[in-house]
Design a protein around this motif. Structure first.
Motif, PDB file in Angstrom:
ATOM      1  N   PRO A 165       7.208   1.674   7.368  1.00 40.34           N
ATOM      2  CA  PRO A 165       6.918   0.453   6.594  1.00 40.34           C
ATOM      3  C   PRO A 165       7.178   0.636   5.099  1.00 40.34           C
ATOM      4  CG  PRO A 165       4.882   1.566   7.212  1.00 40.34           C
ATOM      5  CD  PRO A 165       5.987   2.282   7.926  1.00 40.34           C
ATOM      6  N   ASP A 166       7.331  -0.493   4.395  1.00 39.86           N
ATOM      7  CA  ASP A 166       7.737  -0.416   2.991  1.00 39.86           C
ATOM      8  C   ASP A 166       6.607  -0.053   2.034  1.00 39.86           C
ATOM      9  OD1 ASP A 166       6.267  -2.733   2.890  1.00 39.86           O
ATOM     10  OD2 ASP A 166       7.938  -4.048   2.371  1.00 39.86           O
ATOM     11  N   TYR A 167       5.382   0.131   2.541  1.00 41.98           N
ATOM     12  CA  TYR A 167       4.329   0.622   1.650  1.00 41.98           C
ATOM     13  C   TYR A 167       4.307   2.153   1.600  1.00 41.98           C
ATOM     14  CZ  TYR A 167       1.817   0.281   6.168  1.00 41.98           C
ATOM     15  OH  TYR A 167       1.458   0.340   7.494  1.00 41.98           O
ATOM     16  N   LEU A 168       5.290   2.756   2.262  1.00 40.44           N
ATOM     17  CA  LEU A 168       5.529   4.190   2.152  1.00 40.44           C
ATOM     18  C   LEU A 168       6.931   4.400   1.597  1.00 40.44           C
ATOM     19  CD1 LEU A 168       4.129   5.536   5.562  1.00 40.44           C
ATOM     20  CD2 LEU A 168       2.956   5.450   3.361  1.00 40.44           C
ATOM     21  N   GLU A 169       7.054   5.253   0.611  1.00 38.18           N
ATOM     22  CA  GLU A 169       8.336   5.543  -0.023  1.00 38.18           C
ATOM     23  C   GLU A 169       8.799   6.915   0.437  1.00 38.18           C
ATOM     24  OE1 GLU A 169       9.209   4.447  -4.363  1.00 38.18           O
ATOM     25  OE2 GLU A 169       8.848   6.616  -4.440  1.00 38.18           O
ATOM     26  N   ILE A 170       9.912   6.951   1.128  1.00 44.57           N
ATOM     27  CA  ILE A 170      10.401   8.188   1.740  1.00 44.57           C
ATOM     28  C   ILE A 170      11.059   9.093   0.696  1.00 44.57           C
ATOM     29  CG2 ILE A 170      11.811   9.137   3.614  1.00 44.57           C
ATOM     30  CD1 ILE A 170      11.881   6.219   4.725  1.00 44.57           C
ATOM     31  N   GLY A 171      10.814  10.394   0.829  1.00 42.05           N
ATOM     32  CA  GLY A 171      11.434  11.374  -0.059  1.00 42.05           C
ATOM     33  C   GLY A 171      11.720  12.671   0.660  1.00 42.05           C
ATOM     34  N   ARG A 173      14.286  14.257   2.189  1.00 44.08           N
ATOM     35  CA  ARG A 173      14.947  14.247   3.516  1.00 44.08           C
ATOM     36  C   ARG A 173      14.040  13.759   4.639  1.00 44.08           C
ATOM     37  NH1 ARG A 173      15.991  20.110   4.141  1.00 44.08           N
ATOM     38  NH2 ARG A 173      14.267  20.243   2.660  1.00 44.08           N
ATOM     39  N   GLY A 174      13.080  12.918   4.308  1.00 40.70           N
ATOM     40  CA  GLY A 174      12.201  12.362   5.328  1.00 40.70           C
ATOM     41  C   GLY A 174      10.974  13.201   5.627  1.00 40.70           C
ATOM     42  N   PHE A 175      10.783  14.288   4.898  1.00 42.29           N
ATOM     43  CA  PHE A 175       9.631  15.155   5.134  1.00 42.29           C
ATOM     44  C   PHE A 175       8.484  14.891   4.161  1.00 42.29           C
ATOM     45  CE2 PHE A 175      13.131  17.771   6.959  1.00 42.29           C
ATOM     46  CZ  PHE A 175      12.667  17.812   8.267  1.00 42.29           C
ATOM     47  N   SER A 176       8.623  13.897   3.316  1.00 42.81           N
ATOM     48  CA  SER A 176       7.523  13.515   2.433  1.00 42.81           C
ATOM     49  C   SER A 176       7.558  12.007   2.216  1.00 42.81           C
ATOM     50  CB  SER A 176       7.612  14.244   1.082  1.00 42.81           C
ATOM     51  OG  SER A 176       8.597  13.674   0.258  1.00 42.81           O
ATOM     52  N   VAL A 177       6.389  11.451   1.951  1.00 43.09           N
ATOM     53  CA  VAL A 177       6.298  10.032   1.615  1.00 43.09           C
ATOM     54  C   VAL A 177       5.277   9.850   0.498  1.00 43.09           C
ATOM     55  CG1 VAL A 177       6.941   9.106   3.888  1.00 43.09           C
ATOM     56  CG2 VAL A 177       4.529   9.555   3.371  1.00 43.09           C
ATOM     57  N   ARG A 178       5.498   8.846  -0.304  1.00 45.22           N
ATOM     58  CA  ARG A 178       4.503   8.461  -1.307  1.00 45.22           C
ATOM     59  C   ARG A 178       3.839   7.191  -0.826  1.00 45.22           C
ATOM     60  NH1 ARG A 178       4.033   5.467  -6.183  1.00 45.22           N
ATOM     61  NH2 ARG A 178       6.138   4.633  -5.958  1.00 45.22           N
ATOM     62  N   TYR A 179       2.521   7.187  -0.847  1.00 47.47           N
ATOM     63  CA  TYR A 179       1.749   6.010  -0.440  1.00 47.47           C
ATOM     64  C   TYR A 179       1.781   5.029  -1.613  1.00 47.47           C
ATOM     65  CZ  TYR A 179      -2.173   3.447   1.707  1.00 47.47           C
ATOM     66  OH  TYR A 179      -2.978   2.488   2.289  1.00 47.47           O
ATOM     67  N   VAL A 180       2.595   4.025  -1.502  1.00 48.10           N
ATOM     68  CA  VAL A 180       2.856   3.111  -2.606  1.00 48.10           C
ATOM     69  C   VAL A 180       1.682   2.176  -2.875  1.00 48.10           C
ATOM     70  CG1 VAL A 180       4.398   1.309  -3.493  1.00 48.10           C
ATOM     71  CG2 VAL A 180       5.333   3.205  -2.143  1.00 48.10           C
ATOM     72  N   ARG A 181       1.149   1.591  -1.806  1.00 48.55           N
ATOM     73  CA  ARG A 181       0.072   0.601  -1.968  1.00 48.55           C
ATOM     74  C   ARG A 181      -0.688   0.456  -0.664  1.00 48.55           C
ATOM     75  NH1 ARG A 181       2.085  -3.892   0.667  1.00 48.55           N
ATOM     76  NH2 ARG A 181       4.341  -3.852   0.951  1.00 48.55           N
ATOM     77  N   VAL A 182      -1.891  -0.069  -0.773  1.00 45.57           N
ATOM     78  CA  VAL A 182      -2.690  -0.364   0.416  1.00 45.57           C
ATOM     79  C   VAL A 182      -2.116  -1.635   1.051  1.00 45.57           C
ATOM     80  CG1 VAL A 182      -4.974  -0.947   1.292  1.00 45.57           C
ATOM     81  CG2 VAL A 182      -4.742   0.666  -0.619  1.00 45.57           C
ATOM     82  N   PRO A 183      -1.733  -1.579   2.321  1.00 45.09           N
ATOM     83  CA  PRO A 183      -1.097  -2.743   2.951  1.00 45.09           C
ATOM     84  C   PRO A 183      -2.089  -3.815   3.385  1.00 45.09           C
ATOM     85  CG  PRO A 183      -1.331  -1.011   4.556  1.00 45.09           C
ATOM     86  CD  PRO A 183      -1.814  -0.437   3.242  1.00 45.09           C
ATOM     87  N   GLU A 184      -1.553  -5.008   3.541  1.00 46.68           N
ATOM     88  CA  GLU A 184      -2.299  -6.093   4.178  1.00 46.68           C
ATOM     89  C   GLU A 184      -1.886  -6.145   5.642  1.00 46.68           C
ATOM     90  OE1 GLU A 184      -1.361  -9.598   1.958  1.00 46.68           O
ATOM     91  OE2 GLU A 184      -2.585  -9.004   0.235  1.00 46.68           O
ATOM     92  N   LEU A 185      -2.595  -6.926   6.425  1.00 48.21           N
ATOM     93  CA  LEU A 185      -2.313  -7.027   7.861  1.00 48.21           C
ATOM     94  C   LEU A 185      -0.848  -7.363   8.130  1.00 48.21           C
ATOM     95  CD1 LEU A 185      -3.150  -7.184  10.866  1.00 48.21           C
ATOM     96  CD2 LEU A 185      -3.904  -9.537  10.430  1.00 48.21           C
ATOM     97  N   ALA A 186      -0.302  -8.303   7.369  1.00 48.25           N
ATOM     98  CA  ALA A 186       1.082  -8.751   7.582  1.00 48.25           C
ATOM     99  C   ALA A 186       2.105  -7.652   7.307  1.00 48.25           C
ATOM    100  CB  ALA A 186       1.376  -9.966   6.713  1.00 48.25           C
ATOM    101  N   ASP A 187       1.717  -6.628   6.551  1.00 51.58           N
ATOM    102  CA  ASP A 187       2.640  -5.546   6.204  1.00 51.58           C
ATOM    103  C   ASP A 187       2.717  -4.468   7.276  1.00 51.58           C
ATOM    104  OD1 ASP A 187       3.008  -6.672   3.606  1.00 51.58           O
ATOM    105  OD2 ASP A 187       1.186  -5.673   2.911  1.00 51.58           O
TER     106      ASP A 187
END
Length: 205
Positions: A165-171, A173-187
């Motif tokens: 999902p787009d509230y995770l930013e991949i980094g 080579r796919g072995f790390s993610v940044r938690y961008v924001r707290v999602p809502e149900l629709a996300d």
């Protein structure tokens, strides 16, 4: 079949839905409930029954959450400002094991908590082995270097069953993610319809 797989598929059958969108779910072949009476005509479900099913479905989706833990998460969701059902989803999705699953570090929610508890993950460079750890927006979750060649990690990354999902930013080579924001149900990419509003009604009734 392992006990974990058995429990997972039993929940799918009981709910009559493929909760995780997996190709191997028995619901893909038989959508009726388990047991000898599973094919009987369904009777009208009461409001309480609908609320209970919504609670069981949402709680079960996250795999390893006990009733005590889940009710505590609900209690915090109601204490917070704003919509309680949206808060509930946000709290569930902020769990480290949920993010590990969403990031496709592992193939199932059941594997995510075990993966975390075995020390394969870091948060902002520090090892965290508690699945219920609450990740804050901006924090980076990463698979340890020595764990990146594990079979289940490679299996998860190669799977086409779900997207990150787009509230995770991949980094990295796919072995790390940044938690961008707290999602809502629709996300949140739930494969089935989740109704946290009914869960709130269940606990508040």
């Amino acid at each position: 079949m392992s006990k974990r797989h058995s429990a997972k598929y039993k929940l799918d059958r009981a709910m009559g839905e493929n909760l995780w969108g997996r190709s191997k779910s028995p619901v893909n072949k038989r959508s009726y409930g388990p047991g000898q009476h599973g094919q009987r005509r369904k009777s009208k479900v009461s409001d309480f029954g609908l609320q209970l099913k919504a609670k069981q479905k949402l709680k079960g989706y996250y795999g390893n959450i006990t009733e005590k833990q889940f009710s505590a998460i609900y209690a915090e969701a109601t204490r917070r400002k704003g919509n309680s059902s949206e808060n509930l989803i946000g709290l569930l999705e902020s769990r480290l094991d949920a993010i590990v699953y969403r990031a496709k570090f592992v193939p199932t929610v059941w594997a995510a908590r075990q993966f975390v508890s075995h020390g394969h993950v870091t948060v902002d460079g520090k090892k965290v082995d508690i699945g219920s750890y609450r990740v804050k927006p901006g924090q980076v979750i990463e698979v340890k270097e020595k764990s990146r060649s594990m079979a289940l990690v490679l299996e998860a990354q190669q799977s086409s069953e779900r997207d990150i999902p787009d509230y995770l930013e991949i980094g990295d080579r796919g072995f790390s993610v940044r938690y961008v924001r707290v999602p809502e149900l629709a996300d949140v990419p739930f494969p089935v319809k989740m109704e946290p509003n009914l869960v709130v009604e269940y606990y508040s009734s």
